[in-house]
Design a protein around this motif. Structure first.
Motif, PDB file in Angstrom:
ATOM      1  N   PHE A 293       0.863  -1.187   0.000  1.00 37.87           N
ATOM      2  CA  PHE A 293       0.000   0.000   0.000  1.00 37.87           C
ATOM      3  C   PHE A 293       0.891   1.226   0.000  1.00 37.87           C
ATOM      4  O   PHE A 293       2.079   1.134   0.302  1.00 37.87           O
ATOM      5  CB  PHE A 293      -0.965   0.018   1.182  1.00 37.87           C
ATOM      6  N   THR A 294       0.323   2.350  -0.353  1.00 34.19           N
ATOM      7  CA  THR A 294       1.113   3.570  -0.280  1.00 34.19           C
ATOM      8  C   THR A 294       0.741   4.330   0.983  1.00 34.19           C
ATOM      9  O   THR A 294      -0.379   4.212   1.478  1.00 34.19           O
ATOM     10  CB  THR A 294       0.869   4.491  -1.498  1.00 34.19           C
ATOM     11  N   THR A 296      -0.362   7.231   3.474  1.00 27.79           N
ATOM     12  CA  THR A 296      -1.294   8.358   3.348  1.00 27.79           C
ATOM     13  C   THR A 296      -0.487   9.656   3.357  1.00 27.79           C
ATOM     14  O   THR A 296       0.682   9.675   3.774  1.00 27.79           O
ATOM     15  CB  THR A 296      -2.273   8.405   4.529  1.00 27.79           C
ATOM     16  N   GLN A 299       0.788  10.357   6.753  1.00 24.70           N
ATOM     17  CA  GLN A 299       1.935   9.521   7.133  1.00 24.70           C
ATOM     18  C   GLN A 299       3.218  10.044   6.486  1.00 24.70           C
ATOM     19  O   GLN A 299       4.261  10.124   7.132  1.00 24.70           O
ATOM     20  CB  GLN A 299       1.709   8.071   6.684  1.00 24.70           C
ATOM     21  N   ASP A 323      -4.782   8.844  15.561  1.00 27.22           N
ATOM     22  CA  ASP A 323      -5.819   7.932  15.996  1.00 27.22           C
ATOM     23  C   ASP A 323      -5.395   6.480  15.871  1.00 27.22           C
ATOM     24  O   ASP A 323      -4.517   6.152  15.080  1.00 27.22           O
ATOM     25  CB  ASP A 323      -7.046   8.162  15.105  1.00 27.22           C
ATOM     26  N   GLY A 325      -5.134   3.066  14.463  1.00 26.82           N
ATOM     27  CA  GLY A 325      -5.288   2.609  13.084  1.00 26.82           C
ATOM     28  C   GLY A 325      -4.835   3.591  12.030  1.00 26.82           C
ATOM     29  O   GLY A 325      -4.999   3.352  10.837  1.00 26.82           O
ATOM     30  N   SER A 326      -4.282   4.715  12.444  1.00 29.44           N
ATOM     31  CA  SER A 326      -3.876   5.716  11.459  1.00 29.44           C
ATOM     32  C   SER A 326      -2.534   5.359  10.826  1.00 29.44           C
ATOM     33  O   SER A 326      -2.083   6.019   9.903  1.00 29.44           O
ATOM     34  CB  SER A 326      -3.819   7.108  12.097  1.00 29.44           C
ATOM     35  N   GLY A 327      -1.903   4.310  11.356  1.00 24.48           N
ATOM     36  CA  GLY A 327      -0.668   3.849  10.729  1.00 24.48           C
ATOM     37  C   GLY A 327       0.603   4.443  11.317  1.00 24.48           C
ATOM     38  O   GLY A 327       1.547   4.756  10.585  1.00 24.48           O
ATOM     39  N   THR A 329       2.540   2.781  13.489  1.00 22.80           N
ATOM     40  CA  THR A 329       3.557   1.751  13.648  1.00 22.80           C
ATOM     41  C   THR A 329       4.444   1.646  12.419  1.00 22.80           C
ATOM     42  O   THR A 329       5.663   1.519  12.527  1.00 22.80           O
ATOM     43  CB  THR A 329       2.883   0.388  13.913  1.00 22.80           C
ATOM     44  N   ILE A 330       3.819   1.749  11.264  1.00 19.38           N
ATOM     45  CA  ILE A 330       4.596   1.609  10.037  1.00 19.38           C
ATOM     46  C   ILE A 330       5.572   2.787   9.895  1.00 19.38           C
ATOM     47  O   ILE A 330       6.714   2.635   9.471  1.00 19.38           O
ATOM     48  CB  ILE A 330       3.657   1.455   8.807  1.00 19.38           C
ATOM     49  N   PRO A 474      -6.057   5.514   6.592  1.00 17.08           N
ATOM     50  CA  PRO A 474      -5.875   4.914   5.262  1.00 17.08           C
ATOM     51  C   PRO A 474      -7.224   4.811   4.547  1.00 17.08           C
ATOM     52  O   PRO A 474      -8.253   4.560   5.178  1.00 17.08           O
ATOM     53  CB  PRO A 474      -5.316   3.524   5.572  1.00 17.08           C
ATOM     54  N   ARG A 477     -10.157   2.080   4.739  1.00 16.04           N
ATOM     55  CA  ARG A 477     -10.836   1.844   6.009  1.00 16.04           C
ATOM     56  C   ARG A 477     -12.317   2.198   5.915  1.00 16.04           C
ATOM     57  O   ARG A 477     -12.693   3.254   5.422  1.00 16.04           O
ATOM     58  CB  ARG A 477     -10.170   2.738   7.063  1.00 16.04           C
ATOM     59  N   ARG A 609     -10.754  -2.651  12.454  1.00 18.37           N
ATOM     60  CA  ARG A 609      -9.367  -2.825  12.048  1.00 18.37           C
ATOM     61  C   ARG A 609      -9.232  -3.815  10.892  1.00 18.37           C
ATOM     62  O   ARG A 609      -8.143  -4.065  10.414  1.00 18.37           O
ATOM     63  CB  ARG A 609      -8.532  -3.268  13.239  1.00 18.37           C
TER      64      ARG A 609
HETATM   65  P1  ADP Z   1      -1.643   2.598  14.691  1.00 17.16           P
HETATM   66  O1  ADP Z   1      -0.320   2.117  15.252  1.00 17.16           O
HETATM   67  O2  ADP Z   1      -1.605   4.047  14.349  1.00 17.16           O
HETATM   68  O3  ADP Z   1      -2.796   2.220  15.525  1.00 17.16           O
HETATM   69  P2  ADP Z   1      -1.039   0.702  12.676  1.00 17.16           P
HETATM   70  O4  ADP Z   1       0.287   1.195  12.295  1.00 17.16           O
HETATM   71  O5  ADP Z   1      -1.108  -0.486  13.563  1.00 17.16           O
HETATM   72  O6  ADP Z   1      -1.861   1.879  13.309  1.00 17.16           O
HETATM   73  O7  ADP Z   1      -1.882   0.457  11.359  1.00 17.16           O
HETATM   74  C1  ADP Z   1      -3.114  -0.183  11.372  1.00 17.16           C
HETATM   75  C2  ADP Z   1      -3.247  -1.066  10.148  1.00 17.16           C
HETATM   76  O8  ADP Z   1      -3.307  -0.285   8.974  1.00 17.16           O
HETATM   77  C3  ADP Z   1      -2.082  -2.011   9.976  1.00 17.16           C
HETATM   78  O9  ADP Z   1      -2.585  -3.246   9.575  1.00 17.16           O
HETATM   79  C4  ADP Z   1      -1.252  -1.350   8.879  1.00 17.16           C
HETATM   80  O10 ADP Z   1      -0.529  -2.306   8.144  1.00 17.16           O
HETATM   81  C5  ADP Z   1      -2.308  -0.691   8.046  1.00 17.16           C
HETATM   82  N1  ADP Z   1      -1.840   0.502   7.350  1.00 17.16           N
HETATM   83  C6  ADP Z   1      -0.972   1.420   7.818  1.00 17.16           C
HETATM   84  N2  ADP Z   1      -0.792   2.417   6.914  1.00 17.16           N
HETATM   85  C7  ADP Z   1      -1.584   2.122   5.864  1.00 17.16           C
HETATM   86  C8  ADP Z   1      -1.837   2.782   4.611  1.00 17.16           C
HETATM   87  N3  ADP Z   1      -1.247   3.922   4.276  1.00 17.16           N
HETATM   88  N4  ADP Z   1      -2.701   2.185   3.757  1.00 17.16           N
HETATM   89  C9  ADP Z   1      -3.302   1.027   4.075  1.00 17.16           C
HETATM   90  N5  ADP Z   1      -3.101   0.364   5.228  1.00 17.16           N
HETATM   91  C10 ADP Z   1      -2.253   0.904   6.131  1.00 17.16           C
END
Ligand code: ADP
Ligand code: MG
Length: 739
Positions: A293-294, A296, A299, A323, A325-327, A329-330, A474, A477, A609
């Protein structure tokens, strides 16, 4: 204290030895030991404190309403303003026995337009002695109509003189000061306070209230000079000048608070060199390519900000807010890879072991095929295992270490720790943040929080941190659908849960802390677990999760849920910072009216999620029925029910955590919000974190501009600021001496 006169008589000296909280104020004419002690209880110990002792409110023609008017407005459409005051005369008083030795005092009062009752359940005896028919009172509070009469229960009261009433009607604004019981018995009423202030001002004002800001700043921010503002605060000439005076006091307070943060940050920046990372990283690029995925826009922006910070030769101190699920961790992983590629180790700290484990699995999955060694350091490891991990850490074999607090215990050594990532910061205290910094050299720190809080709070709570915000989810969602239901609709709610489970999904049912007591929390969740298992979900697998379970029991329960061995998880708020179960699609929150909105939002973040549509059902106690039974009038019960719906409706209307936190802040104040509880919010005397956002922002910008351009405050232009900082320091030290 320069103005202190030595105590002459022995009585005073004895007092001084006996009383720890003796304050220099007792030597001021008109104060003395008793009044000084009463003031000290409110934190007022010096002349300076007293000069800055803020009136709690003001009486003026706008806030004082005739009884008849109050009555009309109370029954009318727009209702009454929050602060309503009446000036009344005491007519007669009557004491009632209400059984079990308790008494109720009913006081009949009147003004030229009508009559009202004041009712006291506590201190009835005291009030009946303290007041007499003919007394003139200013009463404030929220009145109601009871038995056909206008009535106040335990209003705030102050005795007035005829002359004061005339002053108010003549357009004067009269300050009201706080009056504790101790102040009252020491004769410190608002009236005596005003006289005191007058003397104090004449004698000490010019010296104690030296201007603290530069002429340039005063002009730039259109501020009233300090001495004038303090005078207006105690003796307002007009509404307009009072407003300007209060604005100056707030600005003053916030500016010096923010200046403290800004200077501290400058000191750290200049004295503790950090690592300057090369932010071009093959590892990150490879990870980005295999993500599928790319990122956001938000991000990407956060990533750019963090990397720019890491490239600088100072230690990074950055908050990553976004928030659930906002990503985040990545983003954290991408920057960790930058550190790894630079030859440094990273520590990734999670609030619980199970979260640490989940992070480990996520990271191992994402990093498959990349030459990065990830290890996990948690409590309860076998000795041999732990020693191996510690060896890898000490010798730089481990690149990323995931764990809990165990990451920073005394026997833990890193070869070259370069970046620390802290997940879910609000579970960590400020002390822990500090202890991290002291470990080894100065690594960069990225603190992640899934608790969106309003910007004004971020600025004060995390004032010395830089902030990156991910305010976008993302695109794939599906927004969680939220609904409000009442207790009499439980049948349909449970049926809905059953149908979701039959469709292959899982659900949470959450119970609040019934009381603050852990025991009650346990009972509630356990009781309902038994009931639900028997009567509602008898054909399904239920799990139980609460705060009194041992950590490994909790871990086991969550693991079972993750592995679908459990269909419906009955839980308390311990799941608030829980693990990620993408298959869970329903969250039912019982007694949702007991939670703050931010907390509800946090809980709701446990679902939504995965790819399926998710639902959050907020169950509200049916106040209407419940309170009618408990003896509320139909109208009051209806109001209560409306208020509950109005508040919960915010959850239905938006999934945006920042918006919700703004509303929560307004409704509950900063102290009660998720994420602010353990963080030690500063207490301001003048400023209000809820309503003074724009002033906070303005004062902060001004303070940081000063600190960044002139960290030693050596510029002649900043002479007054430097003197004010110095005298504040001197005052705090003098007080430490006295106490
Ligand atoms: P947070 O730590 O902010 O709660 P996460 O990093 O755990 O969120 O991300 C939640 C989910 O969304 C994970 O499964 C992750 O792989 C996915 N994700 C993160 N960034 C994106 C994105 N840009 N597009 C699609 N999915 C994403
Ligand atoms: Mg997370």
């Amino acid at each position: 204290m320069a103005k202190k006169t030595p105590a002459k008589d022995t009585e005073q000296r004895t007092e001084r030895h006996e009383n720890e909280s003796v304050s220099p104020l007792q030597y001021i004419k008109g104060i003395g030991p008793a009044r000084a002690a009463a003031l000290a209880e409110l934190g007022v110990r010096t002349i300076h404190d007293l000069l800055l002792f803020t009136p709690r409110s003001y009486l003026d023609r706008r806030t004082v309403l005739p009884l008849r008017q109050i009555r009309i407005q109370l029954g009318g459409e727009e209702g009454l303003p929050d602060q309503v005051t009446a000036i009344v005369e005491v007519k007669r008083m009557q004491l009632f026995e209400t059984g079990k030795g308790r008494k109720r005092l009913s006081m009949r009062v009147a003004d030229a337009t009508g009559e009202a009752n004041l009712v006291f359940f506590q201190g009835a005896q005291w009030f009946i002695k303290a007041f007499q028919p003919g007394d003139l009172l200013a009463i404030s509070g929220a009145p109601e109509i009871f038995g056909g009469s206008l009535q106040w229960t335990h209003p705030e009261m102050e005795r007035l003189e005829q002359e004061e009433e005339r002053m108010i009607h003549g357009g004067r604004i009269i300050p009201q000061y706080r009056e504790g019981a101790k102040m009252k018995s020491a004769g410190l009423t608002s009236r005596t306070m005003r006289t005191l202030m007058e003397n104090l001002f004449e004698q000490f004002g010019p010296e104690e209230l030296a201007e603290s800001l530069s002429d340039k700043m005063i002009a730039a921010h259109n501020l009233m000079p300090l001495a004038a503002a303090v005078r207006q605060m105690h003796f307002p000439d007009s509404e307009e000048s009072l407003a300007r005076a209060l604005h100056r006091m707030k600005f003053e307070e916030l500016f010096f608070f923010e200046l403290g943060l800004a200077l501290r940050k400058e000191i750290v920046r200049t004295n503790e060199p950090g690592i300057s990372f090369d932010t071009k990283s093959d590892l990150s690029r490879q990870l980005l390519e295999k993500l599928g995925f790319t990122l956001t826009g938000a991000q990407k922006r956060a990533l750019r900000e963090i990397l720019a910070d890491m490239a600088l030769p100072n230690a990074m101190n950055r908050l990553l807010q976004g928030d659930v699920g906002s990503g985040k961790t990545i983003v954290a992983l991408l920057v960790m890879l930058v550190a790894v590629e630079n030859g440094y180790q990273c520590a990734f700290m999670a609030p619980t072991e199970i979260l640490a484990e989940q992070h480990l699995q996520t990271l191992r999955r994402l990093l498959e095929g990349l030459p990065v060694k990830v290890v996990q350091l948690v409590g309860g490891l076998k000795k041999k295992m732990r020693e191996e991990i510690l060896y890898d850490m000490r010798n730089g074999i481990a690149n990323i270490v995931i764990g809990t607090h165990a990451l920073f215990q005394d026997d833990v050594e890193y070869q070259n720790l370069g970046l620390v990532v802290i997940d879910e910061q609000h579970r960590f205290g400020v002390d822990q943040r500090a202890s991290l910094r002291n470990k080894g050299r100065r690594p960069d720190a990225l603190i992640m929080t899934a608790t969106p809080i309003p910007r004004t709070l971020t600025m004060t709570l995390y004032g010395d941190l830089d902030v990156s915000i991910i305010d976008e989810l993302p695109a794939n969602r599906k927004p969680i659908r939220t609904a409000i239901r009442f207790e009499n609709q439980m049948e349909t709610v449970w049926e809905f849960v059953r149908s979701e489970v039959r469709g292959g999904r899982q659900a949470y049912v959450v119970y609040p802390l019934v009381e603050k007591s852990e025991k009650l929390e346990l009972k509630s969740a356990v009781e309902h677990y038994e009931f639900l298992a028997e009567a509602v979900f008898s054909d399904m697998k239920l799990g139980l999760l609460h705060g009194q379970m041992l950590w490994y029991e909790k871990d086991d329960a969550m693991r079972d849920f993750l592995e679908r061995k459990i269909d419906v998880m009955i839980a308390t708020t311990v799941i608030e910072v829980g693990i990620d179960v993408p298959n869970a699609s329903v969250m039912v929150i019982e007694n949702s009216e007991r939670f703050g909105l931010s907390q509800l939002h946090q809980l709701r973040g446990r679902v939504g999620r995965g790819a399926d549509q998710s639902y959050c059902i907020l169950i509200a106690k049916d106040h209407f029925r419940y309170q009618l039974r408990a003896g509320m009038s139909q109208n009051e019960a209806r109001q209560e029910r409306k208020a509950v719906i109005r508040r919960l409706q915010a959850m239905v209307d938006t999934n945006d955590g920042f918006k919700i936190s703004e509303i929560d802040l307004e409704l509950r104040g900063p102290g009660d919000m998720v994420g602010t509880r353990q963080s030690g919010l500063p207490e301001f005397k003048h400023a209000n974190l809820v309503t003074d956002g724009p002033i906070i922002a303005e004062a902060r910008e001004a303070a940081f501009a000063v600190a960044e351009s002139d960290p030693d405050l050596a510029n002649p232009e900043h002479e007054t600021i430097k003197a004010a900082v110095a005298s504040a320091l001197r005052r705090s030290m003098q007080y430490a001496d006295v106490g």
